[in-house]
Design an enzyme around this catalytic site. Structure first.
Site, PDB file in Angstrom:
ATOM      1  CG  ASP A 154      35.213  47.318  30.993  1.00  0.00           C
ATOM      2  OD1 ASP A 154      35.985  46.532  31.573  1.00  0.00           O
ATOM      3  OD2 ASP A 154      34.438  47.187  32.684  1.00  0.00           O
ATOM      4  N   GLY A 212      33.515  42.741  30.965  1.00  0.00           N
ATOM      5  CA  GLY A 212      33.565  42.139  32.408  1.00  0.00           C
ATOM      6  C   GLY A 212      32.502  40.634  32.023  1.00  0.00           C
ATOM      7  CG  ASN A 213      34.498  37.539  34.779  1.00  0.00           C
ATOM      8  OD1 ASN A 213      35.069  36.638  33.658  1.00  0.00           O
ATOM      9  ND2 ASN A 213      35.788  38.059  35.364  1.00  0.00           N
ATOM     10  CB  THR A 214      29.144  40.556  35.886  1.00  0.00           C
ATOM     11  OG1 THR A 214      29.146  39.626  36.725  1.00  0.00           O
ATOM     12  CG2 THR A 214      27.367  40.361  36.129  1.00  0.00           C
ATOM     13  CG  ASN A 215      26.161  43.120  33.684  1.00  0.00           C
ATOM     14  OD1 ASN A 215      25.480  42.829  33.646  1.00  0.00           O
ATOM     15  ND2 ASN A 215      26.530  43.392  34.794  1.00  0.00           N
ATOM     16  CB  VAL A 216      29.280  44.387  27.492  1.00  0.00           C
ATOM     17  CG1 VAL A 216      30.429  44.890  26.407  1.00  0.00           C
ATOM     18  CG2 VAL A 216      29.380  42.605  27.315  1.00  0.00           C
ATOM     19  CB  ALA A 230      41.705  44.143  30.056  1.00  0.00           C
ATOM     20  CG  ASP A 231      39.771  43.007  35.523  1.00  0.00           C
ATOM     21  OD1 ASP A 231      40.373  43.064  34.911  1.00  0.00           O
ATOM     22  OD2 ASP A 231      38.620  43.064  36.013  1.00  0.00           O
ATOM     23  CB  THR A 270      18.273  32.755  60.493  1.00  0.00           C
ATOM     24  OG1 THR A 270      17.829  31.631  60.885  1.00  0.00           O
ATOM     25  CG2 THR A 270      19.074  32.397  58.579  1.00  0.00           C
TER      26      THR A 270
END
Length: 263
Positions: free
Chosen positions: A6, A8-12, A114-115, A192
Site C-alpha cells: 500500500d 501512501g503519501n508518507t509510507n509504503v 485507491a486507499d 503555550t
C-alpha cells in the site's frame, strides 16, 4: 502466499498474507518504509528480500503480488520489483483484473483514491450495513458506504499532523510539539504548549464528531463508524463515535481484492 503493498503519501506498507481473499486474517508480517518515488525496484528488493528471509519466507513462496498506490511515480518501480525479483506480474488495485467491484456513486468515479476504495471494500466485507469509514492518514478521509457496498461520497480534511505543521510553520513564536492526547479533558491550557495541544487535539475531535453527526443525519439510517489509519488509536479514548477501530483495513482490502481477481 500473497505480498501486498500500500503506497501512501508518507509510507509504503508491505504485508504478507498466507492466502488472498480472507477478510478475517491478520497479516503474517508487515513492514513499513518511507515513500520515495525515486526508490528503484532494486532498492526495494535489497530491503524486502532481507525481511522475507528473517520471516523464513523464500521468494518462491510468493505466488501473487498486489499493490495500491496514490503516488503514480512509484508504480513502475514496484512493477519492476515484482517482475524482476519474483517473476510475477503484479495486480494494481483499481485496474485490469483488480478493478473495483462495487458501485462508485459520485460525480467523478475515477477520482476515488485507491486507499479510500480499499477501505470501502474491506469495511463492507467485514462489517456490512450502512457505514462511515474514517481513515486517519496524511489527510483524514470520511467515506459514506451504503448497505449494498456502494460508495456514496465523503469528505477530506487535513490530517492532524498537517494541521499542526501549518500552525507552527505560519507563526513566528509557537514551538513545535508532538501530537498526543492531552493529559486531561480540560480545554483551558495554562501554558503555550498545552494550549496548542488542546486546540489541535480537541479541535480535531470536535471536527470529527461534527462531521460524523451530519453524515449520519444525511444517511438517514443507523450507520456503523469504522476508524482506520495510523492515528485512529490516538482518538479512540477521546470520543465514543467509533464502533470499530481496524488498523488493518486498507491492507486487508488488498487481500480481498486479490482474492476476487482471476487466478
Amino acid at each position: 502466499m500473497l505480498l501486498a503493498a500500500d503506497v501512501g503519501n508518507t509510507n509504503v506498507v508491505f504485508a504478507l498474507f498466507d492466502a488472498e481473499g480472507d477478510d478475517t486474517q491478520t497479516p503474517r508480517a508487515r513492514w513499513r518504509i518511507a515513500t520515495d518515488p525515486r526508490r528503484t525496484g532494486d532498492e526495494y528488493a535489497v530491503w524486502l528480500l532481507q525481511l522475507l528471509a528473517i520471516e523464513g519466507v523464500a521468494r518462491e513462496d510468493i505466488k501473487k503480488i498486489i499493490f495500491a498506490s496514490v503516488v503514480p511515480r512509484a508504480d513502475h518501480n514496484l512493477t519492476v520489483l515484482a517482475q524482476k525479483y519474483f517473476g510475477i506480474t503484479p495486480l494494481k488495485a483499481g485496474s485490469g483484473e483488480a478493478a473495483w467491484r462495487f458501485e462508485i456513486d459520485v460525480d467523478q468515479p475515477s477520482s476515488l483514491g485507491a486507499d479510500r476504495a480499499l477501505n470501502i471494500l474491506a469495511a463492507h466485507h467485514k462489517y456490512g450495513g450502512d457505514l462511515i469509514v474514517i481513515d486517519f492518514g496524511t489527510a483524514t478521509k470520511f467515506e459514506a458506504v451504503d448497505f449494498n457496498g456502494a460508495y456514496k461520497g465523503g469528505s477530506i480534511a487535513p490530517g492532524i499532523n498537517l494541521s499542526l505543521d501549518a500552525l507552527v510553520g505560519k507563526t513566528a513564536k509557537l514551538p513545535r510539539i508532538a501530537i498526543r492526547a492531552p493529559e486531561s479533558a480540560s480545554v483551558i491550557g495554562r501554558n503555550t504548549e498545552d494550549q496548542m495541544l488542546i486546540g489541535v487535539f480537541w479541535g480535531y475531535v470536535a471536527m470529527m464528531e461534527g462531521i460524523v453527526e451530519r453524515m449520519k443525519s444525511e444517511i438517514g439510517r443507523p450507520a456503523k463508524v469504522v476508524a482506520t489509519g495510523g492515528l485512529a488509536i490516538l482518538f479512540d479514548d477521546a470520543t465514543d463515535i467509533f464502533d470499530e477501530v481496524d488498523a488493518d483495513l486498507t491492507i486487508q482490502g488488498l487481500a480481498i481484492l486479490a482474492g476476487q481477481a482471476p487466478a
